[in-house]
Design an enzyme around this catalytic site. Sequence first.
Site, PDB file in Angstrom:
ATOM      1  N   HIS A 113       0.812  -1.210   0.000  1.00 52.26           N
ATOM      2  CA  HIS A 113       0.000   0.000   0.000  1.00 52.26           C
ATOM      3  C   HIS A 113       0.849   1.265   0.000  1.00 52.26           C
ATOM      4  O   HIS A 113       0.333   2.371   0.172  1.00 52.26           O
ATOM      5  CB  HIS A 113      -0.926  -0.026   1.234  1.00 52.26           C
ATOM      6  N   LYS A 115       2.985   4.568  -1.048  1.00 49.74           N
ATOM      7  CA  LYS A 115       3.032   5.602  -2.087  1.00 49.74           C
ATOM      8  C   LYS A 115       4.338   6.358  -1.874  1.00 49.74           C
ATOM      9  O   LYS A 115       4.380   7.368  -1.157  1.00 49.74           O
ATOM     10  CB  LYS A 115       1.847   6.552  -2.018  1.00 49.74           C
TER      11      LYS A 115
END
Length: 406
Positions: A113, A115
């Site tokens: 997950h 970024k």
Amino acid sequence: MNSHWVPGNHITLLENGEAYYPRVFEAIAAAEKEVLLETFILFDDKVGRGLHAALLSAAQRGARVHVLVDGWGSPDLPPSFTQPLLEAGVQLRAFEPAQRVLGTRVNLLRRMHHKLVVVDGQRAFVGGINYSIDHLAEFGAQAKQDYAVEVQGPLVGQIQAFCRANLDAPEPARGQWLQRWRLRQQRKGEATLLDDGALAAFVTRDNHQHRSDIERHYRAAIRSAQHRIVIANAYFFPGYRFLRDLRRAARRGVQVDLLLQGEPDMVWVKRASELLYQHLMRAGVRIHEYTERPLHGKVAVVDDRWATVGSSNLDPTSLSLNLEANVVVRDEVFARHLREHIDTLLQSCCQRVELPTPGRLRSAWIAVRSMVVFHALRRFPDWTRQTTPRAPRVVPLTIDTLDTQA
């Protein structure tokens, strides 16, 4: 915890895709040596093609470009998107490529997950913003509200070492010795600008040695709070100890404001959070629902001194299953700036949730229902780990592998 506090950083808050994408694309396009990028979602749309152009520009000038996408979040990148990147030398990889049964993806859980972006070891970007057009206001009513930070300074070395270690293993704990060695080597060369810049830490969670590090940073800040706690989080369903710390803070006189989704992109998320409302509000926690568009942010501020921005929600998947990454900052200027942004939303785009006064029978039913659902959801990660014991796969993406997934 796996964090290492480093002074002397310049941290810039970036709100939504309008602020984030130009800074990231400009940094990548100007890369001279290396681009490391990890993202949950990369789509072949206006935003994805902007990233595509920046990556091509860097690779064609000779920079080493590594891109890791999540197989669930980015399942349908077509050859027309990937082939030019591969031909330019970009290294594309997928974390747990999409698995389909009768055309339906089935491997939803234990996602990568992150970024993250690191350019030439000089600039890093950390946050919750994916590469898709729904992070721009032009997308309409369903455009997401979100945040990221740009980091310059010694902390970039830690983020770079983390991303490089991920080139060698599906999860940081595989080859953990390599990550620790790289971090130690990087720290030897870190500048220590004690009188200039923010004190910051890069905090991650994995399913091995750092399962609760992000949550522990949150809880430590909440327990030390003296005046105000402001949390804006898209998917809110934390564990008992986290909720207990929030309640205790409110009861000792700390103003606790939660900004949660009022117009969710997934209705069941709001329904789950609502089960916690009365438990928190009866202790004095103030809950506000953001109603302008879906909230996707994962940020918090405590006493205008401590702040965090990152990819981690406060729900069972982020706190117990997914690979996540946050930046935690101890700096009054940055913390106050972020808090002012959140307060603007609270004042202009939120509705305060009022504590209902149902009858005794209804109150008892709500309490029983909430308790059953709460404990079921909290045990869900343990059940998931037992049913998916194998280590996740990281697969290089080629034209052949993408054609197989399509």
